[in-house]
Design a protein around this motif. Structure first.
Motif, short mmCIF file in Angstrom:
data_model
loop_
_atom_site.label_atom_id
_atom_site.label_comp_id
_atom_site.label_asym_id
_atom_site.label_seq_id
_atom_site.Cartn_x
_atom_site.Cartn_y
_atom_site.Cartn_z
N SER A 198 1.62 -0.86 -0.01
CA SER A 198 -0.31 0.22 -0.07
C SER A 198 0.89 1.15 0.33
CB SER A 198 -0.75 0.38 1.22
OG SER A 198 0.08 -0.23 2.47
N GLY A 199 2.00 0.90 0.68
CA GLY A 199 2.92 2.40 0.41
C GLY A 199 4.43 2.41 -0.28
N TYR A 200 4.78 3.25 0.35
CA TYR A 200 5.81 3.24 -0.40
C TYR A 200 6.91 1.69 -0.38
CZ TYR A 200 5.73 8.30 -0.19
OH TYR A 200 5.37 9.47 -0.49
N GLY A 201 6.49 0.42 0.20
CA GLY A 201 7.40 -0.52 -0.57
C GLY A 201 7.41 -0.90 -1.75
N VAL A 202 6.24 -0.23 -2.49
CA VAL A 202 5.02 -0.33 -3.82
C VAL A 202 5.93 -0.88 -4.96
CG1 VAL A 202 4.86 1.68 -4.70
CG2 VAL A 202 3.45 -0.60 -5.83
N GLU A 203 7.62 0.14 -5.08
CA GLU A 203 8.31 -0.75 -5.80
C GLU A 203 9.76 -1.85 -5.61
OE1 GLU A 203 7.58 2.77 -5.23
OE2 GLU A 203 6.50 3.40 -7.11
N LEU A 204 9.92 -1.61 -4.59
CA LEU A 204 11.05 -2.98 -4.49
C LEU A 204 9.86 -3.85 -4.21
CD1 LEU A 204 13.55 -3.05 -2.92
CD2 LEU A 204 12.37 -3.55 -1.32
N GLY A 205 8.64 -4.27 -3.56
CA GLY A 205 7.83 -5.52 -3.77
C GLY A 205 7.76 -5.84 -5.15
N LEU A 206 7.45 -5.07 -5.61
CA LEU A 206 7.23 -5.06 -7.38
C LEU A 206 8.02 -6.17 -8.20
CD1 LEU A 206 4.75 -1.96 -8.88
CD2 LEU A 206 3.81 -4.80 -8.31
N LEU A 207 8.62 -5.22 -7.70
CA LEU A 207 10.89 -6.36 -8.29
C LEU A 207 10.71 -7.82 -8.29
CD1 LEU A 207 13.28 -3.39 -8.59
CD2 LEU A 207 11.97 -4.10 -10.43
N ILE A 208 10.66 -7.91 -6.98
CA ILE A 208 10.83 -8.89 -6.25
C ILE A 208 9.70 -9.96 -6.63
CG2 ILE A 208 10.83 -10.21 -4.12
CD1 ILE A 208 11.38 -7.35 -2.90
N ASP A 209 8.56 -9.52 -7.19
CA ASP A 209 7.34 -10.60 -6.82
C ASP A 209 7.46 -10.54 -8.10
OD1 ASP A 209 6.67 -10.59 -4.19
OD2 ASP A 209 5.00 -8.62 -4.87
N LEU A 210 7.73 -9.84 -9.38
CA LEU A 210 7.22 -9.88 -10.92
C LEU A 210 8.53 -10.52 -10.92
CD1 LEU A 210 6.17 -6.10 -11.77
CD2 LEU A 210 5.17 -8.38 -12.70
N LEU A 211 10.08 -10.67 -10.48
CA LEU A 211 10.86 -11.37 -10.52
C LEU A 211 10.74 -13.03 -10.63
CD1 LEU A 211 13.92 -11.99 -11.09
CD2 LEU A 211 14.17 -12.31 -8.74
N GLY A 212 9.83 -12.99 -8.99
CA GLY A 212 9.61 -14.61 -9.30
C GLY A 212 8.56 -15.14 -10.15
N ILE A 213 7.31 -14.19 -11.23
CA ILE A 213 6.68 -14.45 -12.43
C ILE A 213 6.72 -14.39 -13.40
CG2 ILE A 213 4.57 -13.43 -13.04
CD1 ILE A 213 3.30 -13.35 -10.27
N ILE A 214 7.63 -13.13 -13.58
CA ILE A 214 8.53 -13.19 -15.05
C ILE A 214 9.66 -13.35 -15.27
CG2 ILE A 214 6.58 -12.27 -15.47
CD1 ILE A 214 8.18 -9.71 -15.77
N GLY A 215 10.82 -13.93 -13.95
CA GLY A 215 12.14 -13.76 -14.37
C GLY A 215 12.83 -12.59 -14.64
N LEU A 216 13.95 -12.54 -15.03
CA LEU A 216 14.99 -11.11 -15.23
C LEU A 216 15.35 -11.17 -16.61
CD1 LEU A 216 16.49 -9.25 -13.19
CD2 LEU A 216 18.66 -10.64 -14.36
N ASP A 217 14.56 -12.13 -17.67
CA ASP A 217 14.50 -12.17 -18.42
C ASP A 217 12.97 -11.17 -19.11
OD1 ASP A 217 16.65 -11.92 -20.69
OD2 ASP A 217 15.17 -12.95 -21.79
N GLY A 218 12.83 -10.66 -18.06
CA GLY A 218 11.05 -10.64 -18.90
C GLY A 218 10.80 -9.42 -18.50
N MET A 219 12.26 -8.27 -18.30
CA MET A 219 12.34 -7.21 -16.59
C MET A 219 13.36 -6.92 -18.06
SD MET A 219 11.51 -7.40 -13.02
CE MET A 219 12.27 -8.66 -12.77
N ALA A 220 13.12 -5.49 -18.26
CA ALA A 220 14.22 -4.24 -18.90
C ALA A 220 14.08 -3.23 -18.30
CB ALA A 220 14.11 -4.42 -20.35
N GLN A 221 14.95 -2.34 -18.45
CA GLN A 221 15.32 -1.26 -18.33
C GLN A 221 15.84 0.28 -19.84
OE1 GLN A 221 17.70 -0.77 -14.78
NE2 GLN A 221 19.88 -1.39 -16.53
N VAL A 222 15.00 0.64 -18.80
CA VAL A 222 15.32 2.36 -20.71
C VAL A 222 16.20 3.43 -19.60
CG1 VAL A 222 13.84 3.37 -21.67
CG2 VAL A 222 13.01 1.22 -21.69
#
Ligand code: UPG
Ligand code: 3PG
Length: 318
Positions: A215-239
């Motif tokens: 709910s608060g400011y942990g949202v970005e860290l939580g998303l990164l960690i949880d998405l790593l578990g779902i789509i893996g590092l290769d499913g993520m990118a940065q610009v």
């Protein structure tokens, strides 16, 4: 052994620059997919209008919906955003049958619920140097690479003091003092993200609806960690978007933000079975303001994956 070899390989393969993604290429790649831009905004009347206008006039063929989530503002944020052409929803008016929660993460989750795009871009509403490339850059990898489900911005962050003195590269204090050391300790695969706490990122709806939002400011860290578990590092990118200038919070406020980020990391370690918690964590933070003690409740709650919540109650139109 080189602990960062995998991270370096990922960064080479999955890092691009906003200038790599010309508009005409993106419009063609977009096809019939809908794109929503969501801005969480708490008392951002000074900046939100300019950002909404820049998206509306700069990216008419790329962005189908601009949604400002008014996060209990006490100023004219909602009016200014609406006048600039955004659709505005109040954080507590979306899914009103659920108990209200405060915080930025809840505003994002409500924005996801109230928007309709197949691809969703989140942008902070306090940016002082916003340009349309913030949105088009984030869309680049998502619109052109099927395997990518989530894209995070990176940028240079100056720290600008109250007297207007600019310290290049000195912004992002919680990032440098808390988030980056934490990620390197427990999730080193994510250490290739240059701005893990940045508020500008984009994802496919079907991916974003499968993860919880703190709910608060942990949202970005939580998303990164949880998405790593779902789509893996290769499913993520940065610009790389160049520079980012935003409103700075006080050191005490950043202390409370850091506390929420630590609580979020702890909850993920617990969920991943990596710690044995014998007693509940203390959700309060005792700080000293010029020697005077002040206790803040820094607890965070969590929204479930949106896919698990009845969709017809989301207040979507169409
Ligand atoms: O209760 C809130 C608090 C903030 N915001 C909005 O969220 C955005 C970012 O909030 P801000 O307080 O400016 O955060 P920063 O100090 O800039 O913190 C950085 O680090 C945070 C923790 O990861 C991220 O959430 C932020 O996006 C990132 O910019 C702004 O548009 C705010 O108006 C809300 O909508 N509701
Ligand atoms: O991302 C962060 O670390 C926080 O937003 C603090 O940033 P600042 O030090 O630039 O205010």
């Amino acid at each position: 052994m080189d602990a960062y070899a995998k991270v370096r390989r990922w960064a080479r393969r999955r890092t691009s620059r906003a200038t790599d993604w010309p508009l005409d290429r993106l419009v063609e790649a977009k096809g019939t997919r809908g794109v929503s831009v969501i801005l969480p905004a708490k008392d951002e009347a000074a900046t939100v209008g300019g950002i909404v206008s820049a998206i509306r006039t700069g990216l008419p063929a790329l962005v189908d919906e601009i949604l400002v989530v008014d996060s209990r503002s006490a100023d004219a944020t909602a009016r200014v955003a609406a006048e600039a052409g955004a659709k505005v929803v109040h954080q507590d008016a979306v899914l009103p049958h659920l108990p209200a929660l405060p915080g930025k993460g809840d505003a994002l989750w409500k924005g996801l619920a109230a928007s309709g795009g197949d691809i969703v871009v989140f942008v902070d509403a306090d940016l002082r140097n916003f340009g349309p490339h913030f949105v088009s850059g984030l869309l680049g990898p998502l619109l052109t690479t099927e395997e990518i489900g989530f894209v995070k911005a990176l940028y240079e962050r100056p720290h600008i003091t109250e007297n207007g003195v600019t310290h290049p590269g000195e912004g992002g204090r919680v990032t440098e003092l808390v988030a980056r050391p934490l990620l390197n300790l427990y999730w080193p695969e994510l250490s290739g993200f240059v701005q893990p706490l940045g508020g500008e990122y984009a994802g496919r709806r079907d991916v974003l609806e499968r993860v919880p939002f703190v709910s608060g400011y942990g949202v970005e860290l939580g998303l990164l960690i949880d998405l790593l578990g779902i789509i893996g590092l290769d499913g993520m990118a940065q610009v790389d978007l160049g520079d980012r200038v935003h409103a700075h919070q006080s050191t005490a406020a950043l202390g409370r933000m850091a506390g929420q980020i630590l609580l979020t990391a702890w909850s993920r370690l617990d969920r991943q079975g990596r710690i044995l918690s014998s007693e509940p964590l203390n959700p309060y933070l005792l700080q000293y303001e010029r020697g005077r003690p002040r206790v803040s409740d820094i607890s965070v709650a969590e929204r479930p994956p949106l896919a698990s919540v009845a969709r017809q109650k989301a207040g979507r139109q169409g």
